[in-house]
Design an enzyme around this catalytic site. Structure first.
Site, short mmCIF file in Angstrom:
data_model
loop_
_atom_site.label_atom_id
_atom_site.label_comp_id
_atom_site.label_asym_id
_atom_site.label_seq_id
_atom_site.Cartn_x
_atom_site.Cartn_y
_atom_site.Cartn_z
N GLU A 268 -7.33 8.77 6.06
CA GLU A 268 -7.59 9.47 7.31
C GLU A 268 -8.04 10.92 7.14
O GLU A 268 -7.34 11.85 7.55
CB GLU A 268 -6.35 9.42 8.21
N HIS B 180 -2.82 10.96 0.45
CA HIS B 180 -2.27 10.79 1.80
C HIS B 180 -1.63 12.12 2.20
O HIS B 180 -0.42 12.22 2.42
CB HIS B 180 -1.29 9.62 1.84
N ASN C 250 -7.50 2.11 9.74
CA ASN C 250 -6.18 2.30 10.33
C ASN C 250 -6.36 2.29 11.84
O ASN C 250 -7.06 3.14 12.40
CB ASN C 250 -5.59 3.66 9.92
N ARG D 9 0.85 -1.18 0.00
CA ARG D 9 0.00 0.00 0.00
C ARG D 9 0.90 1.24 0.00
O ARG D 9 1.67 1.45 0.95
CB ARG D 9 -0.92 0.02 1.24
N GLU E 219 -3.67 0.06 8.10
CA GLU E 219 -2.48 0.44 8.86
C GLU E 219 -2.61 -0.09 10.27
O GLU E 219 -3.69 -0.02 10.87
CB GLU E 219 -2.30 1.97 8.99
N TYR F 160 -4.56 2.18 15.64
CA TYR F 160 -3.37 2.31 16.47
C TYR F 160 -3.64 2.09 17.94
O TYR F 160 -2.89 1.40 18.62
CB TYR F 160 -2.71 3.68 16.23
C1 PNW Z 1 -1.35 7.63 10.52
N1 PNW Z 1 -3.94 9.66 16.07
O1 PNW Z 1 -1.59 8.83 11.15
C2 PNW Z 1 -0.93 7.98 9.09
O2 PNW Z 1 -1.79 7.46 8.13
C3 PNW Z 1 0.48 7.70 8.79
O3 PNW Z 1 0.90 8.48 7.70
C4 PNW Z 1 1.33 7.91 10.03
O4 PNW Z 1 2.69 7.85 9.78
C5 PNW Z 1 0.90 6.86 11.04
O5 PNW Z 1 -0.48 6.88 11.27
C6 PNW Z 1 1.62 6.96 12.38
O6 PNW Z 1 1.36 8.20 12.98
C7 PNW Z 1 -2.18 8.96 12.38
O7 PNW Z 1 -3.52 10.61 16.77
C8 PNW Z 1 -1.97 10.15 13.04
O8 PNW Z 1 -4.85 8.93 16.45
C9 PNW Z 1 -2.56 10.39 14.25
C10 PNW Z 1 -3.36 9.42 14.83
C11 PNW Z 1 -3.57 8.22 14.17
C12 PNW Z 1 -2.97 7.99 12.95
#
Ligand code: PNW
Length: 452
Positions: free
Chosen positions: A167, A122, A292, A78, A362, A294
């Site tokens: 995002e 992106h 995505n 991706r 992601e 996290y």
């Molecule tokens: C993503 N949050 O961003 C992006 O898609 C990527 O480009 C980035 O490198 C990656 O996650 C890691 O940061 C995010 O605060 C930015 O929840 C912020 C958040 C989540 C994802």
């Protein structure tokens, strides 16, 4: 622990990157400037003073990187297409060398048995479009449709899997809310207009490019939002944060309506009512939803009105909400680690849209690597993060959710936006001084998982 044979044969294992974070070569072959060039070159914006001018030099080293990806046993890549490489001024003439680059990249994937998944946006908006109002104005959505059509026309013979946006929450609420990402504007609650224009851009592009030969979706950053307690104030805080983070995007896309409570909290009801005719386009059928993931969020907050709707914020309507530390271990980003949150968010989506195929587009973590004397790169924390999340992926698939694939963020250490090169997300280490790639222990673990 999960074993690869626990997954259906067609399950897609991939890794992800994004153009500005890895490519470098920002003036090569006719590329125009984007809001990230401007932002990164503005003193004080990037933590370590770095820019994406060179980054991983992926523009030149992509063939090596794709070979590495394939060697790890991954079957999908991706990446994102940089709008300013395709249409350098944002609108107007097409730049053939830009299209040619992504053709070479996609063909290299195919030669290695790797399926290319392209994200059209992106975060690298062409600067001239920002100068004309950026995502605060409707015209940008129409220009995105035109760009998407050019990219798709030029590449759909080699790329069949497409994502419109990555995002849009970040683009809108960080880009125009708290200013933590480019273009760094503080528009208060009006950042919600950027949300609408981004979703409209998604809908217009989908209408322009969707064909039966391809598969088309969008990648959203979604997170389970939990109340710190059962108190009305904490539950209300969770409602507001969930509204802004998840429902403001999912409901228009899945059901063609915006969540009334979020518009009400932010005082945006009247403006959104005027945009109602756009909703059928925004809710046109998707072939899949990209998630995505996290970390989960737990919040608490006093009841009642927004503290100050005009203050710079990525949380319009929830400025008085506080994030609560529930004692979970954290990554170097300060993000709590809880693999079960991935399951929670996918179950919630699946309840709302039972037959919609899902991808995890992601998932990954930032940790400092330790480089050992013999040159190996130890990153036990990242390996454990991957093992835990992939185990949850196994459970989700075993439970019969229509989860089609998993992409680790990221293939390579790269330019982590406002944090520059101070955070490393890669399963492959990059020595920025020499552009040497070294597979980390986490990458070796993934390789064993995928190939044994
Ligand atoms: C993503 N949050 O961003 C992006 O898609 C990527 O480009 C980035 O490198 C990656 O996650 C890691 O940061 C995010 O605060 C930015 O929840 C912020 C958040 C989540 C994802």
């Amino acid at each position: 622990m999960a074993n690869r044979t626990d997954f259906p044969p067609g399950f897609v294992w991939g890794a992800a990157t994004a153009a500005y974070q890895v490519e470098g070569a920002v003036t090569a072959d006719g590329r125009g400037p984007s809001i990230w060039d401007t932002y990164a070159h503005t003193p004080g914006r990037i933590a370590d003073g770095s820019t994406g001018d060179v980054a991983d030099d992926h523009y030149r080293l992509f063939a090596e990187d794709i070979r590495l990806l394939a060697d790890l046993g991954l079957k999908a890549y991706r990446f994102s297409i940089a709008w300013p490489r395709i249409i350098p001024a944002g609108s107007g003439p097409t730049n053939a060398p830009g299209l040619a680059f992504y053709r070479r990249l996609a063909e290299t994937c195919l030669q290695h048995g790797v399926t290319p998944f392209a994200t059209l946006y992106h975060w690298d908006l062409p600067q001239p479009l920002e100068d004309a109002g950026g995502w605060m104005v409707r015209d940008t959505a129409e220009r995105f449709r035109d760009y998407a059509a050019v990219a798709h026309d030029g590449l759909s013979d080699v790329i069949t899997h497409w994502m419109t946006l990555n995002e849009p929450w970040c683009s809108a609420l960080n880009g125009y809310g708290d200013g933590a990402l480019a273009p760094g504007r503080n528009e208060g609650v009006n950042a919600l207009k950027a949300v609408h224009h981004l979703l409209l851009a998604h809908g217009l592009a989908l209408e322009a490019i969707r064909s039966p030969e391809g598969s088309y979706g969008i990648a959203l950053n979604l997170a389970p939002v939990r109340a710190a307690s059962d108190s009305p104030a904490d539950r209300d805080a969770a409602r507001r944060v969930d509204g802004l983070q998840n429902r403001l995007f999912l409901e228009p896309i899945l059901f063609g309506k915006y969540p009334a409570d979020v518009l009400d909290d932010t005082g945006m009801t009247a403006w959104f009512a005027e945009q109602e005719d756009d909703l059928p386009l925004i809710s046109a059928p998707l072939d899949y939803l990209g998630v995505n993931y996290y970390f989960p969020t737990t919040v608490a907050g006093p009841d009642g009105p927004v503290s100050d709707p005009s203050k710079p914020s990525a949380q319009p309507g929830s400025e008085n909400v506080v994030a609560v530390d529930t004692g979970l271990p954290r990554t170097q980003m300060g993000w709590p680690i809880q693999a079960g949150g991935l399951r929670d968010i996918l179950v919630t989506i699946n309840e709302q849209a039972p037959s919609l195929p899902l991808y995890i587009t992601e998932n990954g973590s930032a940790f400092p690597d330790s480089v050992t004397a013999d040159g190996t790169i130890e990153d036990d924390d990242r390996q454990r993060y991957l093992e835990q999340h992939i185990e949850v992926v196994r459970q989700i698939v075993a439970d019969g959710l229509p989860l089609m694939g998993y992409f680790v963020w990221s293939l390579l250490d790269n330019f982590e936006w406002a944090l520059g090169f101070s955070r490393r997300f890669g399963i492959v280490h990059v020595d920025y001084a020499t552009q040497t790639r070294t597979v980390k222990d986490s990458g070796r673990w993934l390789q064993r998982f995928l190939t044994q």
